[in-house]
Design a protein around this motif. Structure first.
Motif, mmCIF file in Angstrom:
data_model
loop_
_atom_site.group_PDB
_atom_site.id
_atom_site.type_symbol
_atom_site.label_atom_id
_atom_site.label_comp_id
_atom_site.label_asym_id
_atom_site.label_seq_id
_atom_site.Cartn_x
_atom_site.Cartn_y
_atom_site.Cartn_z
ATOM 1 N N ARG A 149 -9.806 3.576 2.080
ATOM 2 C CA ARG A 149 -9.321 4.955 2.167
ATOM 3 C C ARG A 149 -8.152 5.131 3.118
ATOM 4 N N ASN A 150 -7.653 4.043 3.667
ATOM 5 C CA ASN A 150 -6.545 4.144 4.606
ATOM 6 C C ASN A 150 -5.223 4.014 3.861
ATOM 7 N N ILE A 151 -4.341 5.006 3.990
ATOM 8 C CA ILE A 151 -3.116 5.010 3.205
ATOM 9 C C ILE A 151 -2.110 3.971 3.712
ATOM 10 N N VAL A 152 -2.190 3.599 4.987
ATOM 11 C CA VAL A 152 -1.287 2.581 5.508
ATOM 12 C C VAL A 152 -1.689 1.210 4.955
ATOM 13 N N ARG A 153 -2.990 0.905 4.981
ATOM 14 C CA ARG A 153 -3.472 -0.354 4.418
ATOM 15 C C ARG A 153 -3.142 -0.428 2.923
ATOM 16 N N SER A 154 -3.403 0.667 2.214
ATOM 17 C CA SER A 154 -3.136 0.670 0.772
ATOM 18 C C SER A 154 -1.658 0.455 0.476
ATOM 19 N N PHE A 155 -0.796 1.006 1.315
ATOM 20 C CA PHE A 155 0.641 0.881 1.079
ATOM 21 C C PHE A 155 1.102 -0.564 1.241
ATOM 22 N N PHE A 156 0.704 -1.205 2.323
ATOM 23 C CA PHE A 156 1.220 -2.539 2.601
ATOM 24 C C PHE A 156 0.474 -3.650 1.863
ATOM 25 N N LEU A 157 -0.734 -3.374 1.408
ATOM 26 C CA LEU A 157 -1.479 -4.383 0.653
ATOM 27 C C LEU A 157 -1.565 -4.014 -0.821
ATOM 28 N N ARG A 158 -0.640 -3.175 -1.274
ATOM 29 C CA ARG A 158 -0.673 -2.693 -2.652
ATOM 30 C C ARG A 158 -0.453 -3.835 -3.637
ATOM 31 N N ARG A 159 -1.097 -3.694 -4.784
ATOM 32 C CA ARG A 159 -0.952 -4.645 -5.886
ATOM 33 C C ARG A 159 -0.469 -3.880 -7.118
ATOM 34 N N PRO A 160 0.247 -4.531 -8.026
ATOM 35 C CA PRO A 160 0.737 -3.824 -9.224
ATOM 36 C C PRO A 160 -0.383 -3.183 -10.030
ATOM 37 N N SER A 161 -1.592 -3.744 -9.950
ATOM 38 C CA SER A 161 -2.708 -3.205 -10.735
ATOM 39 C C SER A 161 -3.379 -2.011 -10.071
ATOM 40 N N ASP A 162 -3.031 -1.698 -8.818
ATOM 41 C CA ASP A 162 -3.664 -0.580 -8.127
ATOM 42 C C ASP A 162 -3.275 0.736 -8.791
ATOM 43 N N PRO A 163 -4.217 1.711 -8.839
ATOM 44 C CA PRO A 163 -3.919 2.993 -9.496
ATOM 45 C C PRO A 163 -2.734 3.724 -8.882
ATOM 46 N N ASP A 164 -2.512 3.569 -7.571
ATOM 47 C CA ASP A 164 -1.448 4.318 -6.905
ATOM 48 C C ASP A 164 -0.222 3.447 -6.592
ATOM 49 N N SER A 165 -0.105 2.300 -7.264
ATOM 50 C CA SER A 165 0.993 1.387 -6.955
ATOM 51 C C SER A 165 2.352 1.989 -7.303
ATOM 52 N N GLY A 166 2.408 2.862 -8.292
ATOM 53 C CA GLY A 166 3.671 3.484 -8.682
ATOM 54 C C GLY A 166 3.794 4.918 -8.228
ATOM 55 N N LEU A 167 3.133 5.270 -7.132
ATOM 56 C CA LEU A 167 3.073 6.658 -6.685
ATOM 57 C C LEU A 167 4.428 7.183 -6.223
#
Length: 284
Positions: A149-167
């Protein structure tokens, strides 16, 4: 665990709330006051059967994460939240400024922002609460496991398959990364004894070369109001004003996104309200 007292406490807290108090549509006329059990379950991310068993004093012992979700859904005060933890035999969180407990007053503000995306986050990026519009814009982050649920972690560890990768548009990503790191640098310096932000920094320095490089620049900037562009898969690109409202302790922040009236982004935001909320509204 005091099962009977826990059951009674949950029933009484549920009965004193109405749908409007938690941002839900009232729907058909109700036979009894208060929220329905399924509505509390929806707000906490648990099954209706699980919550029903808690109210019937026959459920399993809730986890600390589940207790935090219940406290938030039932709009408990800090003292009531502590009481809930004690009934289960758990020690309540002691650091009130950085815990996952959002003050009821702040949640009421969030609930009333029905036509614009808004969410409450910690100063180091953990999403604590979202209204329906925020979930429609960026996804239901509060439904994810606690570690996701951390937006900083999600941003830097994002993967192309993540739902918010193209946000966000690709050309905006570098600026988003810089802002995330500069804000996190300020938080770590302001609260050196808080292990959570420091642990996030250590994790990302090891896992993300992009984060590690930005961290070495030693840029410091507290997150403030800005303009953001979002790319939504249904309504398209939106340019939104991002207002950051700080809590008294500055450890929790209410983030509100609005569109300039009369713009194409305003029209798309209204379309998102109609389309997005239909997808989020439970049947029955």
């Amino acid at each position: 665990m005091h099962r009977m007292e826990l059951a009674d406490f949950l029933r009484r807290c549920r009965a004193r709330l109405g749908p409007a108090d938690v941002g839900l549509t009232p729907g058909p006329r109700r036979r009894t006051p208060g929220l329905r059990r399924e509505e509390v379950a929806q707000l906490t991310g648990m099954s209706t059967d699980y919550y029903t068993r808690l109210e019937q004093a026959r459920g399993p012992r809730p986890s600390r994460h589940m207790l935090t979700a219940l406290a938030r859904a039932l709009r408990l005060t800090d003292d009531e939240r502590d009481h809930l933890f004690h009934l289960v035999g758990e020690e309540p969180p002691r650091n009130r400024t950085t815990s996952g407990h959002v003050r009821p007053g702040l949640l009421r503000v969030l609930d009333r922002l029905y036509d614009t995306p808004a969410q409450v986050i910690t100063d180091w990026g953990d999403v604590l609460a979202q209204n329906a519009m925020a979930a429609a814009l960026v996804g239901d982050i509060t439904a994810r496991p606690p570690g996701d649920r951390n937006i900083v972690r999600s941003f830097f560890l994002r993967r192309p398959s993540d739902p918010d990768s193209g946000l966000f548009p690709t050309e905006d990503l570098a600026e988003h990364g810089r802002i995330h790191v500069a804000n996190l640098r300020a938080v770590v310096a302001a609260r050196p004894d808080d292990p959570a932000p420091a642990a996030l920094v250590a994790e990302l320095r090891a896992a993300s070369p992009e984060f590690a490089a930005l961290w070495e620049t030693h840029e410091v900037a507290v997150r403030r109001s800005t303009v953001k562009r979002f790319v939504h898969p249904v309504v398209g690109e939106l340019e939104l004003d991002c207002e950051v409202l700080l809590s008294a302790e500055h450890a929790q922040r209410l983030i509100v996104h609005t569109a300039v009236p009369g713009t194409e982004s305003a029209e798309r935001l209204e379309l998102l309200r109609v389309v997005g909320l239909q997808a989020l509204t439970p049947s029955g």
